[in-house]
Each structure stands twice: as structure tokens, then as C-alpha cells.
Design a protein around this motif. Structure first.
Motif, PDB file in Angstrom:
ATOM      1  N   ARG A 143       7.590  -1.317  57.950  1.00  0.00           N
ATOM      2  CA  ARG A 143       7.883  -0.667  59.227  1.00  0.00           C
ATOM      3  C   ARG A 143       7.305   0.740  59.267  1.00  0.00           C
ATOM      4  NH1 ARG A 143      14.343   0.153  58.627  1.00  0.00           N
ATOM      5  NH2 ARG A 143      14.282   1.781  57.066  1.00  0.00           N
ATOM      6  N   TRP A 144       7.157   1.239  60.511  1.00  0.00           N
ATOM      7  CA  TRP A 144       6.769   2.625  60.738  1.00  0.00           C
ATOM      8  C   TRP A 144       8.007   3.485  60.566  1.00  0.00           C
ATOM      9  CZ3 TRP A 144       1.827   3.805  60.973  1.00  0.00           C
ATOM     10  CH2 TRP A 144       0.919   2.853  61.407  1.00  0.00           C
ATOM     11  N   VAL A 145       7.871   4.572  59.821  1.00  0.00           N
ATOM     12  CA  VAL A 145       8.980   5.491  59.568  1.00  0.00           C
ATOM     13  C   VAL A 145       8.531   6.890  59.967  1.00  0.00           C
ATOM     14  CG1 VAL A 145      10.536   6.453  57.820  1.00  0.00           C
ATOM     15  CG2 VAL A 145       9.802   4.054  57.654  1.00  0.00           C
ATOM     16  N   ALA A 146       9.330   7.551  60.810  1.00  0.00           N
ATOM     17  CA  ALA A 146       9.016   8.923  61.225  1.00  0.00           C
ATOM     18  C   ALA A 146       8.901   9.816  59.994  1.00  0.00           C
ATOM     19  CB  ALA A 146      10.096   9.447  62.165  1.00  0.00           C
ATOM     20  N   LEU A 147       7.922  10.714  60.002  1.00  0.00           N
ATOM     21  CA  LEU A 147       7.716  11.606  58.855  1.00  0.00           C
ATOM     22  C   LEU A 147       9.013  12.302  58.440  1.00  0.00           C
ATOM     23  CD1 LEU A 147       4.299  13.342  59.660  1.00  0.00           C
ATOM     24  CD2 LEU A 147       4.746  11.461  58.082  1.00  0.00           C
ATOM     25  N   ALA A 148       9.784  12.730  59.409  1.00  0.00           N
ATOM     26  CA  ALA A 148      11.023  13.456  59.120  1.00  0.00           C
ATOM     27  C   ALA A 148      12.084  12.594  58.448  1.00  0.00           C
ATOM     28  CB  ALA A 148      11.590  14.044  60.415  1.00  0.00           C
ATOM     29  N   HIS A 149      11.933  11.260  58.482  1.00  0.00           N
ATOM     30  CA  HIS A 149      12.965  10.373  57.936  1.00  0.00           C
ATOM     31  C   HIS A 149      12.556   9.650  56.658  1.00  0.00           C
ATOM     32  CE1 HIS A 149      15.455  11.178  61.363  1.00  0.00           C
ATOM     33  NE2 HIS A 149      14.467  10.843  62.168  1.00  0.00           N
ATOM     34  N   VAL A 150      11.336   9.844  56.210  1.00  0.00           N
ATOM     35  CA  VAL A 150      10.872   9.161  55.000  1.00  0.00           C
ATOM     36  C   VAL A 150      11.761   9.499  53.811  1.00  0.00           C
ATOM     37  CG1 VAL A 150       8.977   8.995  53.321  1.00  0.00           C
ATOM     38  CG2 VAL A 150       8.494   8.919  55.783  1.00  0.00           C
ATOM     39  N   ALA A 151      12.066  10.758  53.599  1.00  0.00           N
ATOM     40  CA  ALA A 151      12.853  11.177  52.436  1.00  0.00           C
ATOM     41  C   ALA A 151      14.291  10.679  52.489  1.00  0.00           C
ATOM     42  CB  ALA A 151      12.823  12.697  52.300  1.00  0.00           C
ATOM     43  N   ASP A 152      14.748  10.170  53.630  1.00  0.00           N
ATOM     44  CA  ASP A 152      16.104   9.623  53.744  1.00  0.00           C
ATOM     45  C   ASP A 152      16.212   8.226  53.135  1.00  0.00           C
ATOM     46  OD1 ASP A 152      16.721  11.913  55.189  1.00  0.00           O
ATOM     47  OD2 ASP A 152      16.461  10.922  57.130  1.00  0.00           O
ATOM     48  N   LEU A 153      15.080   7.574  52.888  1.00  0.00           N
ATOM     49  CA  LEU A 153      15.066   6.214  52.347  1.00  0.00           C
ATOM     50  C   LEU A 153      15.110   6.238  50.823  1.00  0.00           C
ATOM     51  CD1 LEU A 153      12.208   4.766  54.586  1.00  0.00           C
ATOM     52  CD2 LEU A 153      14.660   4.344  54.823  1.00  0.00           C
ATOM     53  N   PRO A 154      15.542   5.131  50.199  1.00  0.00           N
ATOM     54  CA  PRO A 154      15.433   5.028  48.733  1.00  0.00           C
ATOM     55  C   PRO A 154      13.964   4.778  48.377  1.00  0.00           C
ATOM     56  CG  PRO A 154      16.371   3.002  49.635  1.00  0.00           C
ATOM     57  CD  PRO A 154      16.205   3.969  50.786  1.00  0.00           C
ATOM     58  N   VAL A 189       4.613   7.063  59.339  1.00  0.00           N
ATOM     59  CA  VAL A 189       3.792   6.412  58.319  1.00  0.00           C
ATOM     60  C   VAL A 189       4.269   4.973  58.150  1.00  0.00           C
ATOM     61  CG1 VAL A 189       3.141   8.498  57.062  1.00  0.00           C
ATOM     62  CG2 VAL A 189       5.247   7.316  56.461  1.00  0.00           C
ATOM     63  N   LEU A 190       3.354   4.128  57.741  1.00  0.00           N
ATOM     64  CA  LEU A 190       3.677   2.732  57.496  1.00  0.00           C
ATOM     65  C   LEU A 190       4.178   2.591  56.066  1.00  0.00           C
ATOM     66  CD1 LEU A 190       3.571  -0.091  58.806  1.00  0.00           C
ATOM     67  CD2 LEU A 190       1.360  -0.395  57.654  1.00  0.00           C
ATOM     68  N   LEU A 191       5.419   2.103  55.931  1.00  0.00           N
ATOM     69  CA  LEU A 191       6.007   1.921  54.600  1.00  0.00           C
ATOM     70  C   LEU A 191       6.390   0.470  54.377  1.00  0.00           C
ATOM     71  CD1 LEU A 191       8.321   5.053  54.222  1.00  0.00           C
ATOM     72  CD2 LEU A 191       5.978   4.732  53.404  1.00  0.00           C
ATOM     73  N   GLN A 192       6.482   0.135  53.109  1.00  0.00           N
ATOM     74  CA  GLN A 192       6.798  -1.217  52.663  1.00  0.00           C
ATOM     75  C   GLN A 192       8.045  -1.154  51.782  1.00  0.00           C
ATOM     76  OE1 GLN A 192       4.381  -2.228  49.337  1.00  0.00           O
ATOM     77  NE2 GLN A 192       4.477  -4.418  49.739  1.00  0.00           N
ATOM     78  N   LEU A 193       9.019  -2.026  52.069  1.00  0.00           N
ATOM     79  CA  LEU A 193      10.186  -2.178  51.201  1.00  0.00           C
ATOM     80  C   LEU A 193       9.834  -3.232  50.166  1.00  0.00           C
ATOM     81  CD1 LEU A 193      13.112  -1.594  50.431  1.00  0.00           C
ATOM     82  CD2 LEU A 193      13.805  -3.333  52.113  1.00  0.00           C
ATOM     83  N   ARG A 194       9.763  -2.797  48.918  1.00  0.00           N
ATOM     84  CA  ARG A 194       9.395  -3.694  47.827  1.00  0.00           C
ATOM     85  C   ARG A 194      10.474  -4.754  47.632  1.00  0.00           C
ATOM     86  NH1 ARG A 194       5.548  -1.422  44.436  1.00  0.00           N
ATOM     87  NH2 ARG A 194       6.470  -2.400  42.606  1.00  0.00           N
ATOM     88  N   ALA A 195      10.054  -6.010  47.499  1.00  0.00           N
ATOM     89  CA  ALA A 195      10.990  -7.115  47.312  1.00  0.00           C
ATOM     90  C   ALA A 195      11.832  -6.883  46.062  1.00  0.00           C
ATOM     91  CB  ALA A 195      10.231  -8.432  47.209  1.00  0.00           C
TER      92      ALA A 195
END
Length: 168
Positions: A135-146, A45-51
Motif C-alpha cells: 500500500r501507499w503510506v503517507a511520508l508522515a506515517h511511515v515511522a508509525d508502522l512496524p 511511498v509504496l511499502l510492502q508488508l512482509r509475509a
């Protein structure tokens, strides 16, 4: 700046951004399109890191934001994703939408979509100062991010929804 920019306070006192509600784009890609542009394969999925300066900055979420008075959730999510990531709305195939928060006076809708097979390869990027990274983040790794708290709460269901609606 659209007419939807502004805070809403619910009856319970919660502050939410978006005078007419808000929406985000859960853009899923199965991998072949990203591999063509040099990215790793597999569903992501495409995710955005909020500034850091934004509300809940330093957290990851889906591109999105406040709806303007004339927009439905799909139009708002596509507009916001384009503004924040440079993603061409014509490259997106909308599949479904789901309300993930409803406070009566305010609601947040997630729009599920995938890249169109016939669209040119997209290279999303942090297109505004609202994003530190996209960035694109693998579905399995989304929950590893803050994750943004709203995404963190809804991610398990959104992941199942994306997997069910997007056959490999």
C-alpha cells in the motif's frame, strides 16, 4: 529463483539475503496519480508488508530483494518491485540510488524513484506470497508502522532524501 538467492555471512557473522547484494525501490508519489485511482492525496511511498513466514515477516519495507549476478541495483530493484507488487517498471522514473548498508561482502542499495507522469495509473498489489499487503503510506506515517529494521534505521535520512529530490 535467480542466481542471487541465498544467504551471505559477513566477516562479523551477520547473515544477509542476496549472494550479490540486495536492492529495494523507494517509490514516491506526490498524490495526483494516486488520487486518479481512488487513493488519498499527499506525498506517499509504496511499502510492502512482509509475509509472516519470511525472514523478519510482519514488518513493512520497500519492495526489493536479492540481486542476480548480472544486475545492478536499479535493474534488481525494478525487477523485484515488479515481481512483488505488479508495478510496471516502464511506469517508474529512477532519480537516484544510495547504499544504506555495506558489510564489505554484501551491500544494500535503495533506489529512489517516482511514477512517470505519462504512465498509465498503477495499482500495485501483493503479487506473490512474500507479501501480505502492499500500500501507499503517507511520508508522515511511515515511522508509525512496524518497520523492517533496515528501513527503521535509515528512514529519517531516506525521508529527507525523498522530500529533497521530489519537489511537490
Amino acid at each position: 529463483m535467480g542466481d542471487g538467492d541465498g544467504w551471505v555471512v559477513s566477516a562479523s557473522g551477520e547473515r544477509r539475503w542476496g549472494r550479490f547484494g540486495a536492492a529495494g525501490l523507494l517509490l514516491v508519489d506526490g498524490g495526483a496519480r494516486r488520487r486518479a485511482s481512488g487513493h488519498a492525496g499527499g506525498r506517499a511511498v509504496l511499502l510492502q508488508l512482509r509475509a509472516g513466514w519470511t525472514h523478519l515477516g510482519g514488518t513493512w519495507g520497500v519492495p526489493g530483494g536479492a540481486l542476480d549476478s548480472h544486475e545492478d541495483a536499479v535493474a534488481g530493484a525494478l525487477r523485484e518491485a515488479h515481481e512483488e507488487t505488479g508495478l510496471d517498471p516502464a511506469a517508474v522514473e529512477v532519480l537516484d540510488e544510495r547504499v544504506t548498508a555495506d558489510l564489505g561482502t554484501w551491500r544494500y542499495t535503495v533506489v529512489l524513484a517516482r511514477l512517470r507522469a505519462d504512465a498509465p495509473v498503477q495499482r500495485p498489489h501483493a503479487a506473490t506470497a512474500e507479501s501480505d499487503e502492499v500500500r501507499w503510506v503517507a511520508l508522515a506515517h511511515v515511522a508509525d508502522l512496524p518497520l523492517h529494521p533496515g528501513l527503521a534505521t535509515t528512514w529519517p535520512g531516506l525521508r529527507r532524501w525523498a522530500e529533497a529530490d521530489l519537489p511537490p
